[in-house]
Design a protein around this motif. Structure first.
Motif, PDB file in Angstrom:
ATOM      1  N   LEU A   1       4.813   5.723  -5.036  1.00  0.00           N
ATOM      2  CA  LEU A   1       5.169   5.731  -6.448  1.00  0.00           C
ATOM      3  C   LEU A   1       4.279   6.680  -7.246  1.00  0.00           C
ATOM      4  CD1 LEU A   1       5.915   1.960  -7.246  1.00  0.00           C
ATOM      5  CD2 LEU A   1       7.533   3.859  -7.158  1.00  0.00           C
ATOM      6  N   LEU A   2       2.975   6.632  -6.976  1.00  0.00           N
ATOM      7  CA  LEU A   2       2.090   7.507  -7.743  1.00  0.00           C
ATOM      8  C   LEU A   2       2.227   8.954  -7.288  1.00  0.00           C
ATOM      9  CD1 LEU A   2       0.420   6.671 -10.105  1.00  0.00           C
ATOM     10  CD2 LEU A   2      -1.627   6.860  -8.705  1.00  0.00           C
TER      11      LEU A   2
ATOM     12  N   ALA B   1       0.830  -1.205   0.000  1.00  0.00           N
ATOM     13  CA  ALA B   1       0.000   0.000   0.000  1.00  0.00           C
ATOM     14  C   ALA B   1       0.866   1.258   0.000  1.00  0.00           C
ATOM     15  CB  ALA B   1      -0.930  -0.010   1.205  1.00  0.00           C
ATOM     16  N   VAL B   2       1.866   1.258   0.880  1.00  0.00           N
ATOM     17  CA  VAL B   2       2.753   2.427   0.970  1.00  0.00           C
ATOM     18  C   VAL B   2       3.503   2.635  -0.344  1.00  0.00           C
ATOM     19  CG1 VAL B   2       4.813   3.353   2.101  1.00  0.00           C
ATOM     20  CG2 VAL B   2       3.000   2.301   3.471  1.00  0.00           C
ATOM     21  N   LEU B   3       3.982   1.550  -0.927  1.00  0.00           N
ATOM     22  CA  LEU B   3       4.708   1.652  -2.189  1.00  0.00           C
ATOM     23  C   LEU B   3       3.814   2.215  -3.293  1.00  0.00           C
ATOM     24  CD1 LEU B   3       7.360   1.057  -3.704  1.00  0.00           C
ATOM     25  CD2 LEU B   3       6.452  -1.220  -4.231  1.00  0.00           C
TER      26      LEU B   3
ATOM     27  N   PRO C   1      -3.123   8.635  -5.858  1.00  0.00           N
ATOM     28  CA  PRO C   1      -2.148   7.823  -5.104  1.00  0.00           C
ATOM     29  C   PRO C   1      -2.812   6.930  -4.064  1.00  0.00           C
ATOM     30  CG  PRO C   1      -1.353  10.081  -5.339  1.00  0.00           C
ATOM     31  CD  PRO C   1      -2.772  10.066  -5.824  1.00  0.00           C
ATOM     32  N   ARG C   2      -3.884   7.415  -3.428  1.00  0.00           N
ATOM     33  CA  ARG C   2      -4.591   6.585  -2.450  1.00  0.00           C
ATOM     34  C   ARG C   2      -5.291   5.414  -3.150  1.00  0.00           C
ATOM     35  NH1 ARG C   2      -5.046  11.667   0.134  1.00  0.00           N
ATOM     36  NH2 ARG C   2      -6.892  12.265  -1.065  1.00  0.00           N
ATOM     37  N   LEU C   3      -5.757   5.670  -4.366  1.00  0.00           N
ATOM     38  CA  LEU C   3      -6.348   4.578  -5.142  1.00  0.00           C
ATOM     39  C   LEU C   3      -5.287   3.536  -5.474  1.00  0.00           C
ATOM     40  CD1 LEU C   3      -8.693   3.308  -6.709  1.00  0.00           C
ATOM     41  CD2 LEU C   3      -8.064   4.748  -8.662  1.00  0.00           C
ATOM     42  N   ALA C   4      -4.085   3.992  -5.823  1.00  0.00           N
ATOM     43  CA  ALA C   4      -2.994   3.063  -6.116  1.00  0.00           C
ATOM     44  C   ALA C   4      -2.647   2.236  -4.876  1.00  0.00           C
ATOM     45  CB  ALA C   4      -1.759   3.817  -6.600  1.00  0.00           C
TER      46      ALA C   4
END
Length: 206
Positions: A179-180, A173-175, A201-204
């Motif tokens: 990354l995004l 999740a953190v990665l 990014p939260r969706l990623a």
């Protein structure tokens, strides 16, 4: 031989979930409660009868028009119910013999979350924190439930130690978020405008 009963059950359940997705997509961006008031015509605000709420069939029975004020009811409502039913049925068809029941439920819920987010994004160009954050938490919980219950990885059905599962899930999740976020920052710098919303990014991570 392919067992059609679980696939049919998944389709019906998915269509019902699709009906709720319609509520989420309409009410959540507007800041309305998802449970009150009960479903009603958006034009005349008359509460719907139980038969009007039957997924797909309810829309067909009223001919795509409110039975009270005759205002048109968008075809998107039954289309989303049909699509969700097909998605759930496809999960069972593809993974029903190889993935645990917890994994099947997890896949279906994840698809429901993603479909809700996609439709809201299409309508408003926003990804609500309430969905991305709750989806992230639900994913972490799924990994822990399967590990604690001894069900193993919901996809591979391999043995998973709860602590290892938690570390793996949080790291993933953190990665995804980092990354995004990097892509978002670089894109904004390169283009000179906001290149991506904060919800992506939260969706990623989810």
């Amino acid at each position: 031989m392919l067992d059609l009963l679980p696939i049919a059950v998944a389709f019906v359940f998915g269509a019902c979930v699709g009906s709720f997705i319609n509520v989420v997509v309409y009410r959540l961006p507007a800041g309305l409660s998802l449970v009150k008031p009960p479903s009603r015509c958006p034009a005349c605000l008359t509460p719907l009868k139980p038969q009007d709420n039957i997924p797909i069939l309810g829309w067909l029975m009223i001919g795509g028009k409110c039975r009270y004020c005759k205002a048109g009811v968008s075809w998107r409502y039954p289309a989303i119910e049909l699509l969700t039913g097909i998605l759930f049925a496809s999960v069972v068809w593809q993974f029903g013999r190889t993935v645990s029941l917890v994994g099947i439920v997890g896949f279906c819920l994840f698809l429901a979350w993603l479909l809700s987010l996609a439709l809201i994004d299409l309508d408003t160009m926003l990804l609500p924190d309430s969905l991305t954050q709750s989806g992230l938490v639900a994913g972490l919980l799924l990994h822990q439930i399967t590990a604690i219950a001894g069900l193993g990885n919901p996809v591979l059905q391999t043995a998973t130690v709860p602590l290892n599962s938690l570390v793996f899930s949080v790291a993933g999740a953190v990665l995804g978020i980092w990354l995004l976020d990097i892509v978002r920052g670089a894109g904004s710098f390169w283009l000179g405008v906001e290149a991506m919303g904060a919800g992506d990014p939260r969706l990623a991570g989810m």
